[in-house]
Design an enzyme around this catalytic site. Structure first.
Site, mmCIF file in Angstrom:
data_model
loop_
_atom_site.group_PDB
_atom_site.id
_atom_site.type_symbol
_atom_site.label_atom_id
_atom_site.label_comp_id
_atom_site.label_asym_id
_atom_site.label_seq_id
_atom_site.Cartn_x
_atom_site.Cartn_y
_atom_site.Cartn_z
ATOM 1 N N LYS A 245 27.624 40.273 52.322
ATOM 2 C CA LYS A 245 26.608 40.098 51.280
ATOM 3 C C LYS A 245 25.267 39.659 51.850
ATOM 4 O O LYS A 245 24.219 39.985 51.294
ATOM 5 C CB LYS A 245 27.100 39.118 50.202
ATOM 6 C CG LYS A 245 28.211 39.709 49.348
ATOM 7 C CD LYS A 245 28.531 38.831 48.148
ATOM 8 C CE LYS A 245 29.568 39.502 47.258
ATOM 9 N NZ LYS A 245 29.969 38.698 46.111
ATOM 10 N N LYS B 211 34.633 48.607 49.130
ATOM 11 C CA LYS B 211 35.362 48.284 47.901
ATOM 12 C C LYS B 211 34.462 48.503 46.682
ATOM 13 O O LYS B 211 33.233 48.433 46.800
ATOM 14 C CB LYS B 211 35.895 46.861 47.935
ATOM 15 C CG LYS B 211 34.879 45.796 47.653
ATOM 16 C CD LYS B 211 35.543 44.468 47.296
ATOM 17 C CE LYS B 211 34.472 43.505 46.811
ATOM 18 N NZ LYS B 211 34.751 42.835 45.589
ATOM 19 N N LYS C 173 30.997 45.129 41.141
ATOM 20 C CA LYS C 173 30.103 45.104 39.971
ATOM 21 C C LYS C 173 28.686 45.444 40.383
ATOM 22 O O LYS C 173 27.935 46.041 39.638
ATOM 23 C CB LYS C 173 30.033 43.678 39.396
ATOM 24 C CG LYS C 173 31.228 43.206 38.699
ATOM 25 C CD LYS C 173 30.980 41.756 38.277
ATOM 26 C CE LYS C 173 32.197 40.934 38.533
ATOM 27 N NZ LYS C 173 32.196 40.217 39.797
HETATM 28 N N1 AQP Z 1 37.460 46.427 44.323
HETATM 29 C C1 AQP Z 1 38.337 45.492 44.010
HETATM 30 N N2 AQP Z 1 39.661 45.744 44.024
HETATM 31 C C2 AQP Z 1 40.580 44.787 43.691
HETATM 32 N N3 AQP Z 1 40.206 43.541 43.332
HETATM 33 C C3 AQP Z 1 38.892 43.256 43.295
HETATM 34 N N4 AQP Z 1 38.214 42.135 42.990
HETATM 35 C C4 AQP Z 1 36.885 42.355 43.124
HETATM 36 N N5 AQP Z 1 36.660 43.605 43.519
HETATM 37 C C5 AQP Z 1 37.896 44.194 43.645
HETATM 38 C C6 AQP Z 1 38.864 40.923 42.549
HETATM 39 O O1 AQP Z 1 38.361 40.605 41.262
HETATM 40 C C7 AQP Z 1 38.405 39.190 41.098
HETATM 41 C C8 AQP Z 1 37.067 38.717 40.657
HETATM 42 O O2 AQP Z 1 36.116 38.922 41.693
HETATM 43 P P1 AQP Z 1 34.700 38.269 41.549
HETATM 44 O O3 AQP Z 1 33.985 38.932 40.450
HETATM 45 O O4 AQP Z 1 34.840 36.820 41.396
HETATM 46 O O5 AQP Z 1 33.995 38.488 42.932
HETATM 47 P P2 AQP Z 1 33.886 39.719 43.868
HETATM 48 O O6 AQP Z 1 35.157 39.826 44.638
HETATM 49 O O7 AQP Z 1 32.628 39.557 44.655
HETATM 50 O O8 AQP Z 1 33.763 40.950 42.865
HETATM 51 P P3 AQP Z 1 32.685 42.097 42.816
HETATM 52 O O9 AQP Z 1 33.072 43.012 41.706
HETATM 53 O O10 AQP Z 1 32.524 42.698 44.169
HETATM 54 O O11 AQP Z 1 31.372 41.328 42.383
HETATM 55 P P4 AQP Z 1 29.939 41.319 43.034
HETATM 56 O O12 AQP Z 1 29.475 42.730 43.046
HETATM 57 O O13 AQP Z 1 29.110 40.457 42.146
HETATM 58 O O14 AQP Z 1 30.085 40.749 44.410
HETATM 59 C C9 AQP Z 1 38.807 38.602 42.460
HETATM 60 O O15 AQP Z 1 40.170 38.322 42.417
HETATM 61 C C10 AQP Z 1 38.527 39.718 43.415
HETATM 62 O O16 AQP Z 1 39.347 39.666 44.557
#
Ligand code: AQP
Length: 329
Positions: free
Chosen positions: A113, A195, A198
């Site tokens: 990030k 991966k 969001k």
């Molecule tokens: N691609 C994914 N596949 C499976 N699990 C996922 N998680 C996130 N992306 C995937 C799981 O979703 C839960 C919540 O994650 P989060 O929103 O707290 O943080 P993150 O992992 O940073 O999710 P994003 O979607 O990638 O958000 P942004 O874009 O804001 O950084 C966790 O259990 C995570 O493992």
């Protein structure tokens, strides 16, 4: 009942990846564990957020949890917002003073990030410690997550062990992550080496739980696959197709093998159409419930009850830790 804790940051609309790694696991476990499900709004501000959008996303996230089937009528379900409980940040400071710069520098998510923005914040660097605080405050034994958060749960575990050893007591429970066997990392539809997130820049990369039907269909039909034209699971050589098979498995309840057998001999176009139909069918149900809930009092009632319950527990734990460290009189 053992305690289980998880949260999904309201940094945008939740994706089917968040569903797979987070929400779906809560649905599977909610009857068997005392569940602490929270909205980590403080985590979302590790990157710049528009305040109005953040507030909207917090409410949306709760409505999505409920629409997906999180049951706040279960006496063992506690739903709350992180920033409404001041002990998360207070304990985080104490843990920061027990975390090493070296171990924090090894966090994969930070490395990923921080590449996106030269002016990344200190919060982005230290947020895994806040996450440790979120977990350790409640003596959570299990933390369901996708694979991307596994390292952060290990940090929480290490901090718990380090603290217990240093202050010679069983202050914290050492947590373990629960990673789903299928769907631990749903991939970006346009670049399966990454991966799904969001915050993906390409809107075609992610399917959001609130995407309209026509958008879901377009995204699935334009998902990157390969030129072989044969349906089988091979993460390494057929990452795009294997990702779609995984998504099919999660939303159908079929195993990977059953999905592959179902589409034996079919072309990619037919498989994608079927997957789009399946997803739309599932998402429409979630979206209908979401629309019924989003402006109802169910959300605030659940969050008020959750805040009250969890603040008591967190206060008790924080007071124990504060004393152990030697703070105050
Ligand atoms: N691609 C994914 N596949 C499976 N699990 C996922 N998680 C996130 N992306 C995937 C799981 O979703 C839960 C919540 O994650 P989060 O929103 O707290 O943080 P993150 O992992 O940073 O999710 P994003 O979607 O990638 O958000 P942004 O874009 O804001 O950084 C966790 O259990 C995570 O493992």
């Amino acid at each position: 009942m053992d305690r289980l804790l998880t949260g999904l940051q309201p940094s945008g609309t939740l994706t089917i990846g968040n569903y797979s790694g987070g929400i779906n696991q809560v649905l599977n476990y909610q009857k068997n564990y005392e569940t602490f499900l929270f909205v980590p709004d403080m985590h979302a501000t590790t990157v710049t957020q528009d305040p109005e959008a953040l507030r909207r996303n917090i409410r949306n996230a709760v409505a999505v949890y409920l629409a997906c089937g999180v049951d706040v009528n279960l006496p063992n379900m506690h739903l709350y917002i992180q920033s409404e409980n001041l002990y998360h940040a207070n304990l985080s400071w104490i843990l920061e003073c027990h975390a090493y710069f070296g171990e924090m520098s090894r966090m994969h998510q930070f490395k990923e990030k921080s590449k996106k923005n030269e002016n990344f914040t200190c919060g982005l660097y230290t947020y895994p410690i806040l996450m440790a605080s979120d977990i350790l405050l409640y003596d959570a034994k299990y933390v369901p997550t996708g694979i991307d958060q596994k390292q952060h749960v290990e940090l929480a575990r290490n901090l718990a062990l380090r603290f217990n050893n240093r202050y010679k007591g069983e202050y914290f429970v050492c947590p373990e992550s629960i990673i789903p066997k299928v769907g631990a990392s749903i991939k970006d539809l346009q670049n399966p080496a990454k991966k799904m997130s969001k915050s993906c820049e390409n809107p075609k990369s992610s399917i959001f739980l609130l995407d309209p039907e026509n958008v879901v269909r377009k995204k699935i039909m334009s998902a990157v696959t390969d030129s072989e034209g044969k349906i089988y699971y091979d993460e390494e050589n057929k990452a795009g197709l294997s990702n779609l098979i995984t998504i099919y498995s999660i939303f159908s309840g079929l195993s990977i093998e059953q999905v592959v057998a179902k589409f034996d001999g079919a072309g990619y176009g037919d498989f994608k159409k079927d997957l789009a139909n399946l997803l739309c069918e599932r998402l429409v149900v979630i979206q209908d419930k979401y629309n019924q809930i989003i402006n109802s009092s169910i959300i605030d009632d659940a969050l008020d009850a959750g805040r009250e319950f969890t603040t008591k527990i967190a206060k008790e734990k924080y007071e124990q830790i504060r004393k152990a460290v030697g703070y105050g009189r």
